[in-house]
Enzyme design. Sequence first.
Site, short mmCIF file in Angstrom:
data_model
loop_
_atom_site.label_atom_id
_atom_site.label_comp_id
_atom_site.label_asym_id
_atom_site.label_seq_id
_atom_site.Cartn_x
_atom_site.Cartn_y
_atom_site.Cartn_z
CB THR A 387 -13.26 36.98 -8.27
OG1 THR A 387 -14.46 37.39 -8.09
CG2 THR A 387 -12.25 37.74 -7.24
CB THR A 405 -14.55 40.80 -7.84
OG1 THR A 405 -15.67 39.93 -8.33
CG2 THR A 405 -15.44 41.80 -6.90
CG ASP A 429 -21.56 38.54 -4.43
OD1 ASP A 429 -21.71 37.50 -5.02
OD2 ASP A 429 -20.23 38.93 -4.77
CB SER A 459 -16.47 34.62 -0.84
OG SER A 459 -17.90 34.53 -0.45
N GLY A 479 -13.43 32.91 -7.35
CA GLY A 479 -14.23 31.61 -7.20
C GLY A 479 -15.66 31.76 -6.26
N1 GLY Z 1 -17.94 38.58 -6.30
C1 GLY Z 1 -17.30 37.40 -5.79
C2 GLY Z 1 -17.17 37.92 -4.11
O1 GLY Z 1 -17.17 39.06 -3.75
O2 GLY Z 1 -17.22 36.96 -3.19
#
Ligand code: GLY
Length: 578
Positions: A387, A405, A429, A459, A479
Site C-alpha cells: 500500500t 493499495t 483481505d 485497514s 502496512g
Molecule cells: N491492502 C491493505 C489494506 O487495505 O488494509
Amino acid sequence: MSGLPTAATPDRAMKTILKLAAFLPLLSTTACAREGRRQATPHRVENGMVVSQELRASKAGLAILRKGGNAVDAAIATAFALAVTHPAAGNIGGGGFMVVMLADGTSTTFDFRERAPAASRPDMFLDKDGKYDSARHHFSHLAVGVPGSVAGLQLAHQRLGKLPWRELVEPAVRLAARGFKVSPGLAADLAGRLKGFSRYPATLAQFSSEGEAYQAGDVLEQRELAETLERIRDRGAAGFYQGKTAELLVAEMRRGGGLISLEDLRNYRAVERKPVRGTFRGYDIISMPPPSSGGVALVEMLNLLEHNGIDKTSFRSPQEVHLLTEAMRRAYADRALHLADTDFVPVPVEKLTSKKYARSLSATIHPRKASRSSPTTFTWPVKGSETTHLSVVDSRRMSVALTTTLEYSYGSRIVVPGAGFLLNNEMGDFNPRAGLTTEKGLIGTKPNLAAPGKRMLSSMSPTIVAKAGEPVLVVGSPGGRTIINTVLGIIINHLVHGLPIQDAVDSPRLHHQWLPDKLLVEAGAITPATRLALEKMGHTVEQRGGSQGSAMAISVGEDGKLEAGCDRRRPDSAAAGY
Ligand code: GLY
C-alpha cells in the site's frame, strides 16, 4: 491558524529513543528527498506541499499546485505518477481511499476499494477437500478484486477538482512513455523479485531488462502502461473499465482462471461517503469509514487513550506502552468481530466510536496487568502489504490524505499483457473461511467473508486531524493491519508528546492486533527497562525483523507553515513544497 501547543520538554527516554532511531537500520536509507536534494533539516514551506513515496510523483503533484490546481488535483496527479514510478504499490489496478478536508472546513471521503467479482463466494479460497488454500487466497487470479483506483480518482475530480482531468494524467503518461531513471532503492527491490515475476512473462518483461535486473540509473520505460494511461487521459474511467483496457484485463482473467468479467468492470462504482469523526483532546479526527476498519479503530483507540489519561504518561514509559497495547488489543478484536462493508452488513460505527463505549471498555483495562487475547472470546475480563500513502495540503489549506493499495508488494504480481499494469491481490483481505480464527491471527468472523460485489475490509487509515476547521496534521501509511497503529502512534507522538512531525514519523513503532497476542516493536522502540516492566505486567514483547509502515505526513504549525514528515524506513520517499 490553529496548531499544536508548545512542544513538551523532551524527557530522557524520548531523547534516547530518538537519538537511537537516527542510527537504527530501519532508518538507514535516510532518503527523504526534497526536490532532488537530500535534506537533513525539516522541510517547511508556506504555500503547498506533497509528501509521497517517490520524488517524481511528489514533484508531479507540486507542479499541479503551482499551476493553480487544488489539493485534490495534486493528489490525483501524484497517484497516477506513483502508478508508474512506484510500481510496488502505486497503481491503476488496485484501489484506495481518499479523505478530503475542504478550505471551508467541511470534509468528505471517496471509497474506491476493490470489489469482489459477481462470481465470488465465501468458500472460494478452499480447495476441493474444503481446506483453506492460502495460495488461492493471496497468489492466484482468484485473488484479484475489481480495481477501483481510476473510478475513485475520477469521482474525486468530478466532485472537487479544478484543473482539467487531462492535465492530471499527462505527467504519468510522460513518465511511462519516456521512462525514468531507476533509483538504487527500486533497482534493489526489483532485483530481489525477478524470480517471482518470472511466473508471469508480461511482468518479467515490464520490470526487467530482457530478463536481467535493472541497475540504478537505467531507464525504465513502460510503453503499454503509457498507452493505457493515454486511454484514461482521453476517456476518463471509460478508458479503463470499457474498451481495450477492459478487454485485455478480462482476457488475462480467462487465461489464468480469474473471475473478473466485462460486466464486473462496467458495473464498478466508486462511492463518496461521510467520514468517520471523533475528537481527541480538543482536536477533530477525520478518517475513513467502512469498508475501512481504519477510522473506526483509530477513533476507538483514541477515545480509550483519552479516557485512560495517555496525556499523563511519559513517552514510551511502561504505562504509556501498556495503555497503547490494551487499546490496540480491544480495537482490533472489535475490528474482527464487527467491521466489514456496510453496504452488506450492519456495523455499529456510532457505538464503537462513542465516548460512552470507551468508558465502559475502559473498565476492563487493568492499570498494571495485560489482558489476554483469545480466538474464542471478544470480552475482556479485568484479570487480566502493499500500500502507499500520500498527503497534500494546498495554499488554501484544502487537505488530502490518500492511501492506495495493491495489497502485497506488486499485488498479485500479474501485469495485464498488452496493458502494462499490475493487478491487485486484494481478495486476500476477505476472511479466509467462516470460523477459522486462530492464535496466529487468521480471522474467520462472518461479516468480512467474500460475496458478489462486496468490498473487502481494509485497514487503510488516511486521516486528517483538525482544530477549529483548520488542518493540523494529514497522515497515513501502508502496512496491512499495522496501518492503524502506525497512524495512531504518529498522532500520539505529535499531539500528546509534542514531537515535531519528522521525529513523530521517525520514532520506532509499536503494534498489537489482538491475535497473535504479542506486542511487536521496532528496534529501539522501547528501552530494556520498559520491556522488562511490560513483561512483568504479562505482555509478550517481540522485536520485529523489519520495519513497520511508511508514513507520509504533513503538519501545519502555529505559524501556518507546512512541515513534512516523510518516512525514511523505505527508500525514495520525498516531500515537495513551495
Ligand atoms: N491492502 C491493505 C489494506 O487495505 O488494509
